[in-house]
Design a protein around this motif. Structure first.
Motif, PDB file in Angstrom:
ATOM      1  N   THR A  13      36.084 -18.106  46.459  1.00  0.00           N
ATOM      2  CA  THR A  13      35.557 -18.009  45.697  1.00  0.00           C
ATOM      3  C   THR A  13      34.808 -17.053  45.183  1.00  0.00           C
ATOM      4  O   THR A  13      34.108 -16.534  46.138  1.00  0.00           O
ATOM      5  CB  THR A  13      34.447 -19.330  45.779  1.00  0.00           C
ATOM      6  N   MET A  15      33.180 -14.999  41.605  1.00  0.00           N
ATOM      7  CA  MET A  15      31.873 -14.985  41.527  1.00  0.00           C
ATOM      8  C   MET A  15      31.327 -13.904  40.202  1.00  0.00           C
ATOM      9  O   MET A  15      31.455 -13.164  40.504  1.00  0.00           O
ATOM     10  CB  MET A  15      31.120 -16.135  41.622  1.00  0.00           C
ATOM     11  N   LYS A 114      29.655 -25.153  41.155  1.00  0.00           N
ATOM     12  CA  LYS A 114      30.010 -24.195  42.588  1.00  0.00           C
ATOM     13  C   LYS A 114      31.001 -26.130  43.377  1.00  0.00           C
ATOM     14  O   LYS A 114      32.024 -25.303  43.738  1.00  0.00           O
ATOM     15  CB  LYS A 114      29.030 -24.204  43.465  1.00  0.00           C
TER      16      LYS A 114
END
Length: 121
Positions: A13, A15, A114
């Motif tokens: 992930t 961000m 998230k």
């Protein structure tokens, strides 16, 4: 800095947090790490947190579109997190043109965003 980039290898992930106006330098500082992260993992998830937004340098439009066309197929899920009213309809409209799963969240629901993004890992 109006743009902060972070990544989590364990959940694949990336961000970005946006606060203010995005300059060409801000854009350039985030693109190379994102491309490297995609190269490393093949497919990633992405979270974009927009705390505030006061525009962007017009010179990043074309590079941004090129990045999107080249890499959107490598992004499995996108969570857009913001309380700015016009962001949601714009993101949803963009989502109709992508195979990527895209979902909107309020800033207060960042943890939920998230979890949603990472649930595909």
């Amino acid at each position: 800095m109006p743009l902060i980039y972070s990544e989590d290898d364990s959940t694949k992930t990336a961000m970005i947090t946006v606060s203010g106006k995005i300059t060409k330098e801000d854009y350039d500082s985030a693109i190379a790490p994102i491309e490297a992260f995609i190269s490393k993992h093949g497919a990633i998830n992405f979270i974009e947190v927009i705390e505030s937004f006061s525009g962007f340098d017009p010179s990043i439009i074309l590079p941004g579109l090129k990045f999107d066309f080249a890499h959107v197929k490598h992004i499995s899920r996108v969570a857009v997190v913001s309380d700015i009213g016009w962001i949601s309809p714009l993101a949803k409209a963009a989502g109709y043109f992508m195979a990527t799963k895209l979902r909107m969240f309020d800033l207060a629901a960042l943890d939920e965003a998230k979890e949603w993004v990472r649930s595909s890992a």
